[in-house]
Design an enzyme around this catalytic site. Sequence first.
Site, PDB file in Angstrom:
ATOM      1  N   SER A 229     -25.571 -37.223   7.919  1.00 59.63           N
ATOM      2  CA  SER A 229     -24.628 -38.335   7.986  1.00 59.63           C
ATOM      3  C   SER A 229     -24.879 -39.280   6.802  1.00 59.63           C
ATOM      4  CB  SER A 229     -24.751 -39.050   9.337  1.00 59.63           C
ATOM      5  OG  SER A 229     -23.653 -39.898   9.557  1.00 59.63           O
TER       6      SER A 229
ATOM      7  N   GLU B  50     -19.124 -31.934   6.020  1.00 54.25           N
ATOM      8  CA  GLU B  50     -18.696 -32.264   7.378  1.00 54.25           C
ATOM      9  C   GLU B  50     -18.435 -33.758   7.397  1.00 54.25           C
ATOM     10  OE1 GLU B  50     -20.698 -34.096   9.919  1.00 54.25           O
ATOM     11  OE2 GLU B  50     -21.953 -34.736   8.237  1.00 54.25           O
TER      12      GLU B  50
ATOM     13  N   HIS C 140     -21.935 -33.461  12.819  1.00 52.37           N
ATOM     14  CA  HIS C 140     -21.891 -34.369  13.960  1.00 52.37           C
ATOM     15  C   HIS C 140     -21.488 -33.690  15.265  1.00 52.37           C
ATOM     16  CE1 HIS C 140     -21.803 -37.278  10.617  1.00 52.37           C
ATOM     17  NE2 HIS C 140     -22.194 -38.186  11.479  1.00 52.37           N
TER      18      HIS C 140
END
Length: 312
Positions: A116, A213, A278
Site C-alpha cells: 500500500s 494493485e 488489498h
Amino acid sequence: MAPSTRPSRLRPGARVAVVAPSGPVPADRLEAGLGVLRGWGLEPVVFPHVLDVHPELDHLAGADADRAADLQAAWCDPSVDAVFCARGGYGAHRMVDLIDWAAIRAAGPKVFVGFSDITVLHEAFALRAGFSTLHGPMVATEAFLKDAATREHLRATLFEPETVLTLGLDAAAALVPGQARGILYGGCVSLLAATAGTPHARTGARGGLLVIEDTGEEPYRLDGILTRLLRSGALEGLSGVVCGSWQECGPYGKIRAVLADRFGPLGIPVIEELGFGHGPTALTVPLGVPAVLDAPADGGRCTLTVETPALL
C-alpha cells in the site's frame, strides 16, 4: 533494469523490527500481529514511535522525522535482521527524503515487508539503495491477522523462499496473453503515479515486470493514474504487467476495461487478479528479482514464477 541485492532469509530467533512509516496503528491489532511473529519463532522489537499519532494530522503515525528516525534506526541496528511495517495508510511520501540513504546502503540489505503506502519505500530501497524488498502483508492489518493463506505465504517466503517460487491464485487470468521476463517492481499504482516526476523516481522501465494493485479508486481515477504513468515515460520499455486486487475500486468490469484500454496498445502480456494487494488473500511478491510472467492464450493457468528465491 537489473536485479537488486537480496537479503538473507530469516531463521528462528531472528530479531525483527516493527515500524510505522505511514498511518496510525491500532494497539490491539499490533499486539495480535506481534503474537503471530512470536509464534513463528521471531523476536519482534517495536520501535519507539509505532503507536504515535500526530497531534494535528491524525492520519499520520506521529511526526515525519520520528517515523523516518525509527525506520533508519531499525535498518542500521546490526542486531535487527528484518524490518516489518505495521500498516500503510498515508505518510511515506512525507518522510522518505528524511532518511539517510547512504547510511541505509552502508548497513546492507535486510528483509523489508509492507505494501500500500509502503510502495514509496519499496521504490526508494530499490532506486536509492539497490535492495530487494517484499510486497507483503503488514503486522497490524486485517489480512495478516485473519487470512491464514496470507500469513502462510509470507511465512514461507521469509523462511523457505524456494518453496514459493510460483505465484498465482486460481482466479488469475490473461487480460492480454503472452509470456515475458523481467525484474519485478511496483506496488500500489496510485503511489507509483504520485512518485512519478519526483527526485529519484523512475524515468523508464526497460526490462521491468510491473506488479500493480490499489484500493478505493474509481475507474476514471485509475484511468488518470495509468495515463500519468504512461505520459511521464515511467513505463517506457515495460516487459509485462501483473495485476492484483482492486478492492473497492468500483465494478470490476469497468476496472478491467480501463486496464485493457491503457495497457493493450503496449503489446505486452498482462495478467489480471493474480492474488496480491488489498484483497482478502494477499500473496507476498518479491520485488527486485527476475521473474517470468506466463499468460496462456488458451485459458490455461496464469502464473508469475520467480527465477531466484526472494531471499538468500
